[in-house]
Scaffold this active site. Structure first.
Site, PDB file in Angstrom:
ATOM      1  N   GLU A  54      29.691 -22.514 -28.398  1.00 53.71           N
ATOM      2  CA  GLU A  54      30.496 -23.304 -29.344  1.00 53.71           C
ATOM      3  C   GLU A  54      29.776 -23.425 -30.686  1.00 53.71           C
ATOM      4  O   GLU A  54      30.402 -23.494 -31.737  1.00 53.71           O
ATOM      5  CB  GLU A  54      30.795 -24.690 -28.756  1.00 53.71           C
ATOM      6  CG  GLU A  54      31.798 -24.597 -27.631  1.00 53.71           C
ATOM      7  CD  GLU A  54      32.388 -25.925 -27.196  1.00 53.71           C
ATOM      8  OE1 GLU A  54      32.216 -26.940 -27.882  1.00 53.71           O
ATOM      9  OE2 GLU A  54      33.026 -25.925 -26.121  1.00 53.71           O
ATOM     10  N   CYS A  56      40.452 -22.326 -17.086  1.00 56.97           N
ATOM     11  CA  CYS A  56      39.168 -22.976 -16.813  1.00 56.97           C
ATOM     12  C   CYS A  56      38.651 -22.565 -15.427  1.00 56.97           C
ATOM     13  O   CYS A  56      39.337 -22.766 -14.425  1.00 56.97           O
ATOM     14  CB  CYS A  56      39.355 -24.484 -16.883  1.00 56.97           C
ATOM     15  SG  CYS A  56      37.839 -25.395 -16.614  1.00 56.97           S
ATOM     16  N   ASN A  57      37.448 -22.010 -15.410  1.00 53.77           N
ATOM     17  CA  ASN A  57      36.856 -21.591 -14.129  1.00 53.77           C
ATOM     18  C   ASN A  57      36.610 -22.783 -13.221  1.00 53.77           C
ATOM     19  O   ASN A  57      36.796 -22.699 -12.008  1.00 53.77           O
ATOM     20  CB  ASN A  57      35.535 -20.857 -14.364  1.00 53.77           C
ATOM     21  CG  ASN A  57      35.721 -19.473 -14.929  1.00 53.77           C
ATOM     22  OD1 ASN A  57      35.584 -18.480 -14.242  1.00 53.77           O
ATOM     23  ND2 ASN A  57      36.068 -19.391 -16.208  1.00 53.77           N
ATOM     24  N   THR A  58      36.189 -23.897 -13.811  1.00 55.55           N
ATOM     25  CA  THR A  58      35.873 -25.077 -13.002  1.00 55.55           C
ATOM     26  C   THR A  58      37.136 -25.593 -12.299  1.00 55.55           C
ATOM     27  O   THR A  58      37.116 -25.887 -11.100  1.00 55.55           O
ATOM     28  CB  THR A  58      35.246 -26.174 -13.887  1.00 55.55           C
ATOM     29  OG1 THR A  58      34.172 -25.607 -14.644  1.00 55.55           O
ATOM     30  CG2 THR A  58      34.734 -27.328 -13.065  1.00 55.55           C
ATOM     31  N   SER A 103      39.797 -26.884 -20.058  1.00 57.63           N
ATOM     32  CA  SER A 103      39.169 -28.161 -20.379  1.00 57.63           C
ATOM     33  C   SER A 103      39.034 -28.356 -21.884  1.00 57.63           C
ATOM     34  O   SER A 103      38.844 -29.482 -22.334  1.00 57.63           O
ATOM     35  CB  SER A 103      37.780 -28.207 -19.739  1.00 57.63           C
ATOM     36  OG  SER A 103      37.036 -27.069 -20.123  1.00 57.63           O
ATOM     37  N   TYR A 110      34.445 -30.234 -18.298  1.00 57.53           N
ATOM     38  CA  TYR A 110      34.781 -30.470 -16.901  1.00 57.53           C
ATOM     39  C   TYR A 110      33.632 -30.013 -15.981  1.00 57.53           C
ATOM     40  O   TYR A 110      33.512 -30.496 -14.855  1.00 57.53           O
ATOM     41  CB  TYR A 110      36.034 -29.675 -16.510  1.00 57.53           C
ATOM     42  CG  TYR A 110      37.372 -30.203 -17.011  1.00 57.53           C
ATOM     43  CD1 TYR A 110      37.461 -31.219 -17.967  1.00 57.53           C
ATOM     44  CD2 TYR A 110      38.556 -29.655 -16.519  1.00 57.53           C
ATOM     45  CE1 TYR A 110      38.707 -31.663 -18.418  1.00 57.53           C
ATOM     46  CE2 TYR A 110      39.804 -30.105 -16.961  1.00 57.53           C
ATOM     47  CZ  TYR A 110      39.870 -31.110 -17.910  1.00 57.53           C
ATOM     48  OH  TYR A 110      41.098 -31.540 -18.335  1.00 57.53           O
ATOM     49  N   CYS A 156      32.821 -18.315 -16.532  1.00 59.36           N
ATOM     50  CA  CYS A 156      33.051 -19.490 -17.383  1.00 59.36           C
ATOM     51  C   CYS A 156      33.715 -18.996 -18.659  1.00 59.36           C
ATOM     52  O   CYS A 156      33.365 -17.918 -19.165  1.00 59.36           O
ATOM     53  CB  CYS A 156      31.714 -20.167 -17.710  1.00 59.36           C
ATOM     54  SG  CYS A 156      31.871 -21.501 -18.924  1.00 59.36           S
ATOM     55  N   THR A 157      34.657 -19.770 -19.151  1.00 62.27           N
ATOM     56  CA  THR A 157      35.443 -19.353 -20.316  1.00 62.27           C
ATOM     57  C   THR A 157      34.585 -18.984 -21.527  1.00 62.27           C
ATOM     58  O   THR A 157      34.978 -18.149 -22.331  1.00 62.27           O
ATOM     59  CB  THR A 157      36.376 -20.495 -20.739  1.00 62.27           C
ATOM     60  OG1 THR A 157      35.608 -21.710 -20.805  1.00 62.27           O
ATOM     61  CG2 THR A 157      37.518 -20.658 -19.767  1.00 62.27           C
ATOM     62  N   HIS A 158      33.439 -19.651 -21.666  1.00 62.67           N
ATOM     63  CA  HIS A 158      32.624 -19.462 -22.876  1.00 62.67           C
ATOM     64  C   HIS A 158      31.744 -18.216 -22.847  1.00 62.67           C
ATOM     65  O   HIS A 158      31.302 -17.753 -23.887  1.00 62.67           O
ATOM     66  CB  HIS A 158      31.701 -20.664 -23.073  1.00 62.67           C
ATOM     67  CG  HIS A 158      32.396 -21.912 -23.499  1.00 62.67           C
ATOM     68  ND1 HIS A 158      33.357 -22.518 -22.731  1.00 62.67           N
ATOM     69  CD2 HIS A 158      32.253 -22.671 -24.607  1.00 62.67           C
ATOM     70  CE1 HIS A 158      33.779 -23.603 -23.358  1.00 62.67           C
ATOM     71  NE2 HIS A 158      33.125 -23.717 -24.495  1.00 62.67           N
TER      72      HIS A 158
HETATM   73  N1  DGL Z   1      36.148 -24.205 -19.350  1.00 66.09           N
HETATM   74  C1  DGL Z   1      34.998 -24.476 -18.516  1.00 66.09           C
HETATM   75  C2  DGL Z   1      34.898 -23.390 -17.431  1.00 66.09           C
HETATM   76  O1  DGL Z   1      35.341 -22.273 -17.584  1.00 66.09           O
HETATM   77  C3  DGL Z   1      33.720 -24.560 -19.327  1.00 66.09           C
HETATM   78  C4  DGL Z   1      33.617 -25.804 -20.174  1.00 66.09           C
HETATM   79  C5  DGL Z   1      33.611 -27.102 -19.370  1.00 66.09           C
HETATM   80  O2  DGL Z   1      32.586 -27.386 -18.724  1.00 66.09           O
HETATM   81  O3  DGL Z   1      34.597 -27.793 -19.419  1.00 66.09           O
HETATM   82  O4  DGL Z   1      34.389 -23.669 -16.376  1.00 66.09           O
END
Ligand code: DGL
Length: 269
Positions: A153, A74-76, A12, A43, A185-187
């Protein structure tokens, strides 16, 4: 398309660079094309329907580069739209949920696993379903931690506010006596230190990005798609908004210089 073709990775936005970091550590000779949909991030709080539409468009961006496989960082998206990507692409597609779930099942002696992620990921139950499919005896406890995304971030990695928020989010999981926590989650790998501190080292952290890099390396080897060239690989980064912020914050996520970042326009909002 051949073994020297790039691996396509999309996310995302910026967070997927933690997955690219894991990929470059595990497979230092692979060429990689990355697309971050920075114009439409986040996302995590969006509806499944919208995330599925975005996932289809993100896939098309990567397919233009004749990638040999697609990794959904992206996990989502991995949680709610992996099938969309699989249907569209004729190359192998891998999300981060299954590898993360597999690593968690292996790591958890007590069979009590926590999963943290965005609202979209947690409410999809994708990790819970994947873990319980691998081992129905494992109990899974999910918790959405949306504030971790902006904190990572912002670079508030060792900040009192982050620790306070982490305590608030993670306390219910400690009550469940988990011994393993999936960073879904990526972060979240950016916040590993503070999460470890709050959990007093008693819990094994699973970095889904690292588990995915391992699984991707095995898959490429099995399919004869591993790049055997030892030349310096080409890493190409593109985004859908102006690249300024991505470049600034991204180097912290990637752990190395990004080089030129390209902008792709024309994705609908
Ligand atoms: N990349 C999203 C994830 O891993 C986290 C950031 C987003 O909410 O887009 O779910």
């Amino acid at each position: 398309m051949n073994s020297e073709s790039p691996i396509g990775v999309f996310d995302s936005g910026i967070g997927g660079l933690t997955v690219v970091r894991a990929l470059t550590h595990r497979m230092p000779h692979e060429n990689i094309v990355y697309f971050g949909d920075t114009a439409r991030v986040p996302y995590g709080p969006k509806s499944t329907q919208v995330v599925r539409e975005y996932a289809a468009q993100d896939t098309d961006v990567l397919l233009e580069h004749h990638v040999k496989m697609i990794i959904v960082a992206c996990n989502t998206v991995s949680a709610v739209a992996l099938d969309v990507v699989q249907k569209r692409a004729k190359v192998p597609v891998m999300g981060v949920i299954l590898p993360g779930a597999g690593a968690a099942v292996k790591a958890s002696g007590k069979k009590r696993v926590g999963v943290i992620g965005t609202v979209g990921t947690i409410s999809s139950n994708a990790y819970t379903n994947a873990i319980r499919q691998l081992d129905p005896g494992v109990q899974v406890f999910g918790r959405a931690c949306p504030l971790f995304v902006p904190l990572a971030e912002e670079g508030w990695i060792d900040h009192k506010a982050t620790e306070l928020i982490a305590k608030e989010y993670l306390f219910p999981l400690t009550l469940e006596k988990i011994d393993t926590l999936v960073l879904g989650c990526t972060h979240y790998p950016i916040l590993k230190q503070v999460i470890t501190r709050v959990l007093h080292d008693a819990v094994t952290l699973i970095d889904s990005g690292e588990a995915t890099a391992e699984a991707a390396a095995l898959l490429l080897e099995e399919r004869g798609l591993k790049n055997t060239s030892t030349l310096k690989p080409n890493l190409r980064f593109s985004v859908s908004d102006v690249p300024h912020m991505f470049t600034e914050v991204g180097e912290r996520f990637l752990g190395q210089r990004l080089g030129k970042v390209h902008r792709i326009s024309g994705l609908s909002h």
